[in-house]
Scaffold this motif. Structure first.
Motif, PDB file in Angstrom:
ATOM      1  N   SER A  85      -5.673 -99.545 -33.771  1.00 11.79           N
ATOM      2  CA  SER A  85      -6.868 -99.910 -33.008  1.00 11.79           C
ATOM      3  C   SER A  85      -8.050-100.159 -33.936  1.00 11.79           C
ATOM      4  O   SER A  85      -8.834-101.098 -33.727  1.00 11.79           O
ATOM      5  CB  SER A  85      -7.217 -98.810 -32.011  1.00 11.79           C
ATOM      6  OG  SER A  85      -6.171 -98.614 -31.111  1.00 11.79           O
ATOM      7  N   ILE A  86      -8.179 -99.336 -34.968  1.00 16.33           N
ATOM      8  CA  ILE A  86      -9.238 -99.549 -35.949  1.00 16.33           C
ATOM      9  C   ILE A  86      -9.012-100.873 -36.682  1.00 16.33           C
ATOM     10  O   ILE A  86      -9.958-101.618 -36.954  1.00 16.33           O
ATOM     11  CB  ILE A  86      -9.313 -98.370 -36.935  1.00 16.33           C
ATOM     12  CG1 ILE A  86      -9.806 -97.122 -36.212  1.00 16.33           C
ATOM     13  CG2 ILE A  86     -10.231 -98.685 -38.118  1.00 16.33           C
ATOM     14  CD1 ILE A  86      -9.751 -95.867 -37.045  1.00 16.33           C
ATOM     15  N   ALA A  87      -7.755-101.188 -36.976  1.00 13.56           N
ATOM     16  CA  ALA A  87      -7.448-102.456 -37.649  1.00 13.56           C
ATOM     17  C   ALA A  87      -7.823-103.647 -36.773  1.00 13.56           C
ATOM     18  O   ALA A  87      -8.248-104.689 -37.286  1.00 13.56           O
ATOM     19  CB  ALA A  87      -5.963-102.515 -38.008  1.00 13.56           C
ATOM     20  N   LEU A  88      -7.679-103.515 -35.469  1.00 15.26           N
ATOM     21  CA  LEU A  88      -8.098-104.601 -34.570  1.00 15.26           C
ATOM     22  C   LEU A  88      -9.600-104.841 -34.663  1.00 15.26           C
ATOM     23  O   LEU A  88     -10.052-105.996 -34.704  1.00 15.26           O
ATOM     24  CB  LEU A  88      -7.718-104.261 -33.129  1.00 15.26           C
ATOM     25  CG  LEU A  88      -6.258-104.394 -32.757  1.00 15.26           C
ATOM     26  CD1 LEU A  88      -6.038-103.889 -31.334  1.00 15.26           C
ATOM     27  CD2 LEU A  88      -5.805-105.823 -32.872  1.00 15.26           C
ATOM     28  N   VAL A  89     -10.369-103.780 -34.733  1.00 14.15           N
ATOM     29  CA  VAL A  89     -11.826-103.915 -34.836  1.00 14.15           C
ATOM     30  C   VAL A  89     -12.194-104.524 -36.185  1.00 14.15           C
ATOM     31  O   VAL A  89     -13.037-105.437 -36.258  1.00 14.15           O
ATOM     32  CB  VAL A  89     -12.510-102.543 -34.631  1.00 14.15           C
ATOM     33  CG1 VAL A  89     -13.997-102.622 -34.926  1.00 14.15           C
ATOM     34  CG2 VAL A  89     -12.261-102.039 -33.224  1.00 14.15           C
ATOM     35  N   VAL A  90     -11.574-104.058 -37.246  1.00 14.70           N
ATOM     36  CA  VAL A  90     -11.870-104.592 -38.582  1.00 14.70           C
ATOM     37  C   VAL A  90     -11.497-106.070 -38.657  1.00 14.70           C
ATOM     38  O   VAL A  90     -12.229-106.880 -39.225  1.00 14.70           O
ATOM     39  CB  VAL A  90     -11.134-103.774 -39.672  1.00 14.70           C
ATOM     40  CG1 VAL A  90     -11.230-104.444 -41.030  1.00 14.70           C
ATOM     41  CG2 VAL A  90     -11.701-102.372 -39.741  1.00 14.70           C
ATOM     42  N   SER A  91     -10.383-106.446 -38.057  1.00 13.67           N
ATOM     43  CA  SER A  91      -9.971-107.855 -38.108  1.00 13.67           C
ATOM     44  C   SER A  91     -10.922-108.747 -37.331  1.00 13.67           C
ATOM     45  O   SER A  91     -11.103-109.916 -37.676  1.00 13.67           O
ATOM     46  CB  SER A  91      -8.554-108.019 -37.571  1.00 13.67           C
ATOM     47  OG  SER A  91      -8.548-107.860 -36.160  1.00 13.67           O
ATOM     48  N   PHE A  92     -11.543-108.213 -36.283  1.00 15.01           N
ATOM     49  CA  PHE A  92     -12.523-109.002 -35.533  1.00 15.01           C
ATOM     50  C   PHE A  92     -13.679-109.416 -36.431  1.00 15.01           C
ATOM     51  O   PHE A  92     -14.157-110.546 -36.369  1.00 15.01           O
ATOM     52  CB  PHE A  92     -13.036-108.201 -34.329  1.00 15.01           C
ATOM     53  CG  PHE A  92     -14.124-108.886 -33.573  1.00 15.01           C
ATOM     54  CD1 PHE A  92     -13.835-109.928 -32.720  1.00 15.01           C
ATOM     55  CD2 PHE A  92     -15.450-108.493 -33.736  1.00 15.01           C
ATOM     56  CE1 PHE A  92     -14.842-110.570 -32.025  1.00 15.01           C
ATOM     57  CE2 PHE A  92     -16.456-109.129 -33.044  1.00 15.01           C
ATOM     58  CZ  PHE A  92     -16.159-110.174 -32.178  1.00 15.01           C
ATOM     59  N   ALA A 114     -13.559-109.404 -39.851  1.00 14.10           N
ATOM     60  CA  ALA A 114     -13.103-110.001 -41.105  1.00 14.10           C
ATOM     61  C   ALA A 114     -12.613-111.433 -40.931  1.00 14.10           C
ATOM     62  O   ALA A 114     -12.678-112.228 -41.862  1.00 14.10           O
ATOM     63  CB  ALA A 114     -11.987-109.157 -41.712  1.00 14.10           C
ATOM     64  N   ALA A 115     -12.112-111.768 -39.760  1.00 18.29           N
ATOM     65  CA  ALA A 115     -11.494-113.081 -39.540  1.00 18.29           C
ATOM     66  C   ALA A 115     -12.546-114.183 -39.495  1.00 18.29           C
ATOM     67  O   ALA A 115     -13.714-113.937 -39.170  1.00 18.29           O
ATOM     68  CB  ALA A 115     -10.709-113.065 -38.235  1.00 18.29           C
ATOM     69  N   PRO A 164     -13.994-108.107 -48.571  1.00 17.02           N
ATOM     70  CA  PRO A 164     -13.939-106.631 -48.544  1.00 17.02           C
ATOM     71  C   PRO A 164     -13.312-106.091 -47.247  1.00 17.02           C
ATOM     72  O   PRO A 164     -12.532-105.143 -47.286  1.00 17.02           O
ATOM     73  CB  PRO A 164     -15.400-106.211 -48.651  1.00 17.02           C
ATOM     74  CG  PRO A 164     -16.103-107.365 -49.231  1.00 17.02           C
ATOM     75  CD  PRO A 164     -15.360-108.576 -48.767  1.00 17.02           C
ATOM     76  N   LEU A 165     -13.645-106.708 -46.133  1.00 21.56           N
ATOM     77  CA  LEU A 165     -13.064-106.250 -44.871  1.00 21.56           C
ATOM     78  C   LEU A 165     -11.580-106.575 -44.792  1.00 21.56           C
ATOM     79  O   LEU A 165     -10.801-105.816 -44.217  1.00 21.56           O
ATOM     80  CB  LEU A 165     -13.804-106.873 -43.686  1.00 21.56           C
ATOM     81  CG  LEU A 165     -15.219-106.367 -43.440  1.00 21.56           C
ATOM     82  CD1 LEU A 165     -15.854-107.094 -42.270  1.00 21.56           C
ATOM     83  CD2 LEU A 165     -15.220-104.874 -43.210  1.00 21.56           C
ATOM     84  N   THR A 166     -11.172-107.666 -45.384  1.00 18.72           N
ATOM     85  CA  THR A 166      -9.752-108.017 -45.397  1.00 18.72           C
ATOM     86  C   THR A 166      -8.962-107.015 -46.238  1.00 18.72           C
ATOM     87  O   THR A 166      -7.839-106.663 -45.882  1.00 18.72           O
ATOM     88  CB  THR A 166      -9.553-109.440 -45.953  1.00 18.72           C
ATOM     89  OG1 THR A 166     -10.381-110.337 -45.211  1.00 18.72           O
ATOM     90  CG2 THR A 166      -8.123-109.888 -45.824  1.00 18.72           C
ATOM     91  N   ASP A 167      -9.562-106.544 -47.317  1.00 18.33           N
ATOM     92  CA  ASP A 167      -8.900-105.510 -48.119  1.00 18.33           C
ATOM     93  C   ASP A 167      -8.711-104.229 -47.313  1.00 18.33           C
ATOM     94  O   ASP A 167      -7.644-103.608 -47.359  1.00 18.33           O
ATOM     95  CB  ASP A 167      -9.709-105.221 -49.387  1.00 18.33           C
ATOM     96  CG  ASP A 167      -9.750-106.417 -50.328  1.00 18.33           C
ATOM     97  OD1 ASP A 167      -8.872-107.295 -50.212  1.00 18.33           O
ATOM     98  OD2 ASP A 167     -10.661-106.467 -51.168  1.00 18.33           O
ATOM     99  N   TYR A 168      -9.750-103.823 -46.565  1.00 21.09           N
ATOM    100  CA  TYR A 168      -9.608-102.651 -45.694  1.00 21.09           C
ATOM    101  C   TYR A 168      -8.547-102.881 -44.626  1.00 21.09           C
ATOM    102  O   TYR A 168      -7.796-101.975 -44.276  1.00 21.09           O
ATOM    103  CB  TYR A 168     -10.938-102.307 -45.015  1.00 21.09           C
ATOM    104  CG  TYR A 168     -11.987-101.768 -45.950  1.00 21.09           C
ATOM    105  CD1 TYR A 168     -11.689-100.747 -46.843  1.00 21.09           C
ATOM    106  CD2 TYR A 168     -13.275-102.270 -45.929  1.00 21.09           C
ATOM    107  CE1 TYR A 168     -12.650-100.256 -47.702  1.00 21.09           C
ATOM    108  CE2 TYR A 168     -14.246-101.777 -46.779  1.00 21.09           C
ATOM    109  CZ  TYR A 168     -13.924-100.780 -47.661  1.00 21.09           C
ATOM    110  OH  TYR A 168     -14.873-100.285 -48.504  1.00 21.09           O
TER     111      TYR A 168
END
Length: 127
Positions: free
Chosen positions: A35-42, A44-45, A67-71
């Motif tokens: 779920s956190i990865a979904l938020v980060v991808s929003f 970062a994309a 940087p967000l893509t690395d996370y």
């Protein structure tokens, strides 16, 4: 004693095994990280360029935020490895036909692995 007589199925377990509790916690942690990865991808994309944004002359970002893509990579790999370890652990710990099969770990692993490969291929083609 009759050899055709079946023994009654009695579940002798008094409570959940410690490993089953660990698997349930790993499942919760894995889906939480996803779920956190979904938020980060929003964030970062790349942003989509709709007709109204082009008409109004609004600038859109057409690249991944590094940087967000690395996370995002780290989150997805940790989640995929967590679910893969849970699949192996559940394979060795579940012995009865009535035990939980933990299909959510397989689903989580497939989604995370596919997402990592999608981002890698998409980043490769954009550069």
């Amino acid at each position: 004693m009759d050899s055709n007589k079946q023994w009654p199925e009695v579940d002798r377990r008094e409570n959940k095994d410690t490993w089953v509790n660990i698997l349930q916690w790993l499942s919760l942690i894995g889906w939480f990280l996803f779920s956190i990865a979904l938020v980060v991808s929003f964030y970062a994309a790349p942003e989509r360029s709709y007709g109204i944004t082009r008409y109004k002359g609004i600038e859109v970002r057409d690249y991944w935020v590094t940087p967000l893509t690395d996370y995002l990579y780290v989150l997805l790999w940790v989640t995929a490895l967590l679910s893969l370890g849970s699949i192996v652990l559940s394979h060795f710990r579940t012995r009865r036909a009535t035990d939980n099969k933990f299909y959510n770990f397989v689903l989580l692993f497939v989604i995370c692995a596919a997402w990592v490969f999608y981002i890698a291929i998409n980043a490769y083609w954009q550069s």
